[in-house]
Design an enzyme around this catalytic site. Structure first.
Site, PDB file in Angstrom:
ATOM      1  N   ASP A 132     -44.283   0.126 -25.300  1.00  0.00           N
ATOM      2  CA  ASP A 132     -43.945   0.928 -24.122  1.00  0.00           C
ATOM      3  C   ASP A 132     -44.686   0.380 -22.907  1.00  0.00           C
ATOM      4  O   ASP A 132     -45.913   0.347 -22.892  1.00  0.00           O
ATOM      5  CB  ASP A 132     -44.358   2.392 -24.387  1.00  0.00           C
ATOM      6  CG  ASP A 132     -43.721   3.380 -23.424  1.00  0.00           C
ATOM      7  OD1 ASP A 132     -43.562   3.038 -22.237  1.00  0.00           O
ATOM      8  OD2 ASP A 132     -43.406   4.493 -23.868  1.00  0.00           O
ATOM      9  N   ASN A 183     -36.354   4.245 -29.468  1.00  0.00           N
ATOM     10  CA  ASN A 183     -36.454   5.533 -28.776  1.00  0.00           C
ATOM     11  C   ASN A 183     -36.623   5.380 -27.262  1.00  0.00           C
ATOM     12  O   ASN A 183     -36.443   6.338 -26.522  1.00  0.00           O
ATOM     13  CB  ASN A 183     -37.646   6.290 -29.390  1.00  0.00           C
ATOM     14  CG  ASN A 183     -38.123   7.421 -28.534  1.00  0.00           C
ATOM     15  OD1 ASN A 183     -37.592   8.523 -28.588  1.00  0.00           O
ATOM     16  ND2 ASN A 183     -39.138   7.166 -27.704  1.00  0.00           N
ATOM     17  N   SER A 232     -27.972  10.757 -28.111  1.00  0.00           N
ATOM     18  CA  SER A 232     -27.973  11.900 -27.197  1.00  0.00           C
ATOM     19  C   SER A 232     -26.601  12.549 -27.234  1.00  0.00           C
ATOM     20  O   SER A 232     -25.588  11.877 -27.435  1.00  0.00           O
ATOM     21  CB  SER A 232     -28.263  11.447 -25.770  1.00  0.00           C
ATOM     22  OG  SER A 232     -27.911  12.468 -24.864  1.00  0.00           O
ATOM     23  N   TYR A 275     -25.752   6.325 -18.985  1.00  0.00           N
ATOM     24  CA  TYR A 275     -26.531   6.843 -20.120  1.00  0.00           C
ATOM     25  C   TYR A 275     -25.608   7.203 -21.300  1.00  0.00           C
ATOM     26  O   TYR A 275     -25.861   6.816 -22.449  1.00  0.00           O
ATOM     27  CB  TYR A 275     -27.305   8.060 -19.634  1.00  0.00           C
ATOM     28  CG  TYR A 275     -28.205   8.728 -20.637  1.00  0.00           C
ATOM     29  CD1 TYR A 275     -29.404   8.141 -21.024  1.00  0.00           C
ATOM     30  CD2 TYR A 275     -27.871   9.973 -21.177  1.00  0.00           C
ATOM     31  CE1 TYR A 275     -30.249   8.780 -21.926  1.00  0.00           C
ATOM     32  CE2 TYR A 275     -28.708  10.614 -22.066  1.00  0.00           C
ATOM     33  CZ  TYR A 275     -29.890  10.018 -22.445  1.00  0.00           C
ATOM     34  OH  TYR A 275     -30.720  10.657 -23.329  1.00  0.00           O
ATOM     35  N   LYS A 326     -25.495   5.475 -24.934  1.00  0.00           N
ATOM     36  CA  LYS A 326     -25.736   6.260 -26.152  1.00  0.00           C
ATOM     37  C   LYS A 326     -24.520   6.191 -27.077  1.00  0.00           C
ATOM     38  O   LYS A 326     -24.663   6.145 -28.305  1.00  0.00           O
ATOM     39  CB  LYS A 326     -26.064   7.713 -25.809  1.00  0.00           C
ATOM     40  CG  LYS A 326     -27.414   7.901 -25.110  1.00  0.00           C
ATOM     41  CD  LYS A 326     -28.580   7.383 -25.927  1.00  0.00           C
ATOM     42  CE  LYS A 326     -29.928   7.885 -25.420  1.00  0.00           C
ATOM     43  NZ  LYS A 326     -31.060   7.241 -26.104  1.00  0.00           N
ATOM     44  N   THR A 373     -39.174  17.439 -22.535  1.00  0.00           N
ATOM     45  CA  THR A 373     -40.021  16.304 -22.145  1.00  0.00           C
ATOM     46  C   THR A 373     -39.841  16.135 -20.638  1.00  0.00           C
ATOM     47  O   THR A 373     -39.044  16.840 -20.025  1.00  0.00           O
ATOM     48  CB  THR A 373     -39.576  15.001 -22.835  1.00  0.00           C
ATOM     49  OG1 THR A 373     -38.267  14.648 -22.350  1.00  0.00           O
ATOM     50  CG2 THR A 373     -39.528  15.148 -24.353  1.00  0.00           C
TER      51      THR A 373
HETATM   52  N1  LIG Z   1     -35.809  14.922 -24.698  1.00  0.00           N
HETATM   53  C1  LIG Z   1     -34.550  15.196 -24.999  1.00  0.00           C
HETATM   54  O1  LIG Z   1     -34.111  16.356 -25.069  1.00  0.00           O
HETATM   55  C2  LIG Z   1     -33.613  14.072 -25.272  1.00  0.00           C
HETATM   56  C3  LIG Z   1     -32.254  14.392 -25.387  1.00  0.00           C
HETATM   57  C4  LIG Z   1     -31.369  13.376 -25.701  1.00  0.00           C
HETATM   58  C5  LIG Z   1     -31.842  12.097 -25.911  1.00  0.00           C
HETATM   59  N2  LIG Z   1     -33.157  11.813 -25.767  1.00  0.00           N
HETATM   60  C6  LIG Z   1     -33.593  10.433 -25.998  1.00  0.00           C
HETATM   61  O2  LIG Z   1     -34.829  10.411 -26.667  1.00  0.00           O
HETATM   62  C7  LIG Z   1     -35.570   9.270 -26.240  1.00  0.00           C
HETATM   63  C8  LIG Z   1     -36.957   9.705 -25.765  1.00  0.00           C
HETATM   64  O3  LIG Z   1     -36.800  10.536 -24.631  1.00  0.00           O
HETATM   65  P1  LIG Z   1     -37.949  11.507 -24.097  1.00  0.00           P
HETATM   66  O4  LIG Z   1     -37.292  12.768 -23.750  1.00  0.00           O
HETATM   67  O5  LIG Z   1     -39.092  11.475 -25.007  1.00  0.00           O
HETATM   68  O6  LIG Z   1     -38.299  10.768 -22.712  1.00  0.00           O
HETATM   69  P2  LIG Z   1     -39.705  10.343 -22.058  1.00  0.00           P
HETATM   70  O7  LIG Z   1     -39.400   9.908 -20.680  1.00  0.00           O
HETATM   71  O8  LIG Z   1     -40.707  11.419 -22.271  1.00  0.00           O
HETATM   72  O9  LIG Z   1     -40.159   9.094 -22.934  1.00  0.00           O
HETATM   73  C9  LIG Z   1     -39.448   7.880 -22.874  1.00  0.00           C
HETATM   74  C10 LIG Z   1     -40.443   6.768 -23.072  1.00  0.00           C
HETATM   75  O10 LIG Z   1     -39.708   5.517 -23.036  1.00  0.00           O
HETATM   76  C11 LIG Z   1     -40.497   4.590 -22.331  1.00  0.00           C
HETATM   77  N3  LIG Z   1     -39.688   3.493 -21.819  1.00  0.00           N
HETATM   78  C12 LIG Z   1     -38.901   3.479 -20.715  1.00  0.00           C
HETATM   79  N4  LIG Z   1     -38.372   2.268 -20.534  1.00  0.00           N
HETATM   80  C13 LIG Z   1     -38.839   1.492 -21.550  1.00  0.00           C
HETATM   81  C14 LIG Z   1     -38.637   0.129 -21.889  1.00  0.00           C
HETATM   82  N5  LIG Z   1     -37.858  -0.667 -21.136  1.00  0.00           N
HETATM   83  N6  LIG Z   1     -39.258  -0.354 -23.002  1.00  0.00           N
HETATM   84  C15 LIG Z   1     -40.037   0.456 -23.778  1.00  0.00           C
HETATM   85  N7  LIG Z   1     -40.265   1.741 -23.467  1.00  0.00           N
HETATM   86  C16 LIG Z   1     -39.677   2.255 -22.365  1.00  0.00           C
HETATM   87  C17 LIG Z   1     -41.127   5.402 -21.205  1.00  0.00           C
HETATM   88  O11 LIG Z   1     -42.251   4.748 -20.650  1.00  0.00           O
HETATM   89  C18 LIG Z   1     -41.477   6.686 -21.956  1.00  0.00           C
HETATM   90  O12 LIG Z   1     -42.792   6.619 -22.492  1.00  0.00           O
HETATM   91  C19 LIG Z   1     -34.735   8.596 -25.156  1.00  0.00           C
HETATM   92  O13 LIG Z   1     -33.991   7.541 -25.741  1.00  0.00           O
HETATM   93  C20 LIG Z   1     -33.813   9.681 -24.697  1.00  0.00           C
HETATM   94  O14 LIG Z   1     -32.613   9.177 -24.162  1.00  0.00           O
HETATM   95  C21 LIG Z   1     -34.066  12.778 -25.437  1.00  0.00           C
END
Ligand SMILES: NC(=O)c1ccc[n+]([C@@H]2O[C@H](COP(=O)([O-])OP(=O)(O)OC[C@H]3O[C@@H](n4cnc5c(N)ncnc54)[C@H](O)[C@@H]3O)[C@@H](O)[C@H]2O)c1
Length: 309
Positions: free
Chosen positions: A36, A98, A150, A162, A166, A196
């Site tokens: 990350d 992720n 997602s 997005y 996905k 988050t």
């Molecule tokens: N939180 C939700 O409800 C939700 C819903 C649907 C999908 N998602 C998916 O779950 C995953 C995590 O989301 P989250 O909610 O924890 O978001 P978040 O923003 O809290 O965490 C995402 C992390 O990814 C890292 N990141 C961004 N670009 C990157 C890169 N190029 N290389 C490596 N790391 C990178 C960021 O620095 C961050 O730490 C994502 O793929 C998101 O699309 C989350």
């Protein structure tokens, strides 16, 4: 512990869902690499190394963790991350794709940079990581890949980049399951819903408050969003999915949120009309058959609105 001796790379493992997964895998005995580079939720750079902070947090709790301060959008860096894991621990058992960024806009306002940036992290990044990791997993004849999907793959307004990325991940998962299953590697999608910074930061909350005040959403929907469970609700399911207990689970897509685990149906042909001898359909036949047979019960998800005066 159920993952003793295993190693895992969790992309985007510095915060949110990725960090919760890393903590859960480490608590089950896995050695975890958090890949990350940090950044704002749209991917803009940030100071410091959140991956190192997160890895230190896991070490403080008694786990084994290393930070890899690199982006999944960099294909060569993905290869180096896999090599770092193999050099340090001698094996790679688990890959959780992720990492995520968001750049929502209506399609007519979406610059190509925003399309490319989102696809590069979610979809191409998963390809790059699997491309490099699958070689080690194939040689070991074992592996677990989890792609974070997602609900947006089903189509949401303002998230073309997005949602398309996905959706691509769902297809990538299914292809990987079929390509790699013979080597003892499974690949599944998990669609999380958790509070988050991506889903429920102050700006998002303010948006929902305004929508509630304007009568665009119900009080029940507002409360449902505001009380969304945290990412710790996603992690136990992923820990199970990468364990021996789920060795038979391959190519599936799950939905996980606080208090709920679901599974999506298989995409399949729902109905068909046929013509003897594969003859051409006429325009009139198509009008009758498609509307009368294939589209029975169908409702247009977005019928045209009356033009504003
Ligand atoms: N939180 C939700 O409800 C939700 C819903 C649907 C999908 N998602 C998916 O779950 C995953 C995590 O989301 P989250 O909610 O924890 O978001 P978040 O923003 O809290 O965490 C995402 C992390 O990814 C890292 N990141 C961004 N670009 C990157 C890169 N190029 N290389 C490596 N790391 C990178 C960021 O620095 C961050 O730490 C994502 O793929 C998101 O699309 C989350």
């Amino acid at each position: 512990m159920r993952l003793d001796g295993r190693t895992a790379i969790i992309t985007g493992g510095a915060r949110g869902v990725g960090f919760a997964i890393a903590q859960a895998l480490a608590a089950e005995g896995a050695r975890v690499a958090l890949m990350d580079p940090g950044g704002a939720k749209d991917g803009a750079p940030e100071a410091g190394s959140p991956a190192e902070e997160a890895a230190a947090n896991i070490r403080d709790a008694g786990g084994e963790a290393m930070a890899i301060d690199a982006s999944v959008a960099d294909h060569e860096a993905c290869g180096r991350a896999v090599a770092a894991c193999l050099d340090r621990w001698g094996r790679l058992d688990i890959l959780v794709n992720n990492a995520g960024v968001l750049r929502p806009k209506m399609i007519f306002n979406m610059p190509v940079e925003d399309w490319d940036a989102v696809v590069a992290v979610h979809l191409r990044g998963a390809y790059s990581m699997i491309h490099h990791a699958a070689k080690a997993m194939r040689d070991a004849r074992s592996g677990r890949i989890v792609n974070m999907g997602s609900e947006a793959w089903r189509g949401t307004v303002g998230q073309a980049n997005y949602g398309a990325a996905k959706g691509g991940l769902f297809s990538l998962t299914r292809a990987m399951a079929r390509e790699l299953g013979r080597y003892g590697i499974t690949c599944n999608t998990v669609c999380p819903s958790a509070a988050t910074r991506l889903t429920l930061d102050e700006a998002v909350k303010e948006g929902f408050r305004k929508r509630l005040a304007a009568g665009l959403i119900t009080q029940a929907r507002f409360e449902q969003v505001m009380t969304m469970g945290g990412p710790e609700h996603i992690a136990p399911f992923v820990a199970w999915l990468v364990s021996d207990a789920a060795a038979h689970v391959n190519g599936q897509a799950f939905r996980v949120e606080a208090g709920m685990v679901g599974i999506y149906n298989e995409p399949e042909l729902k109905a068909a009309v046929t013509k003897a001898d594969r003859a051409l359909f006429s325009f009139e036949e198509l009008s009758t058959l498609v509307s009368g047979t294939l589209l029975q019960g169908y409702v247009n998800p977005a019928p045209p609105e009356a033009a504003k005066a």
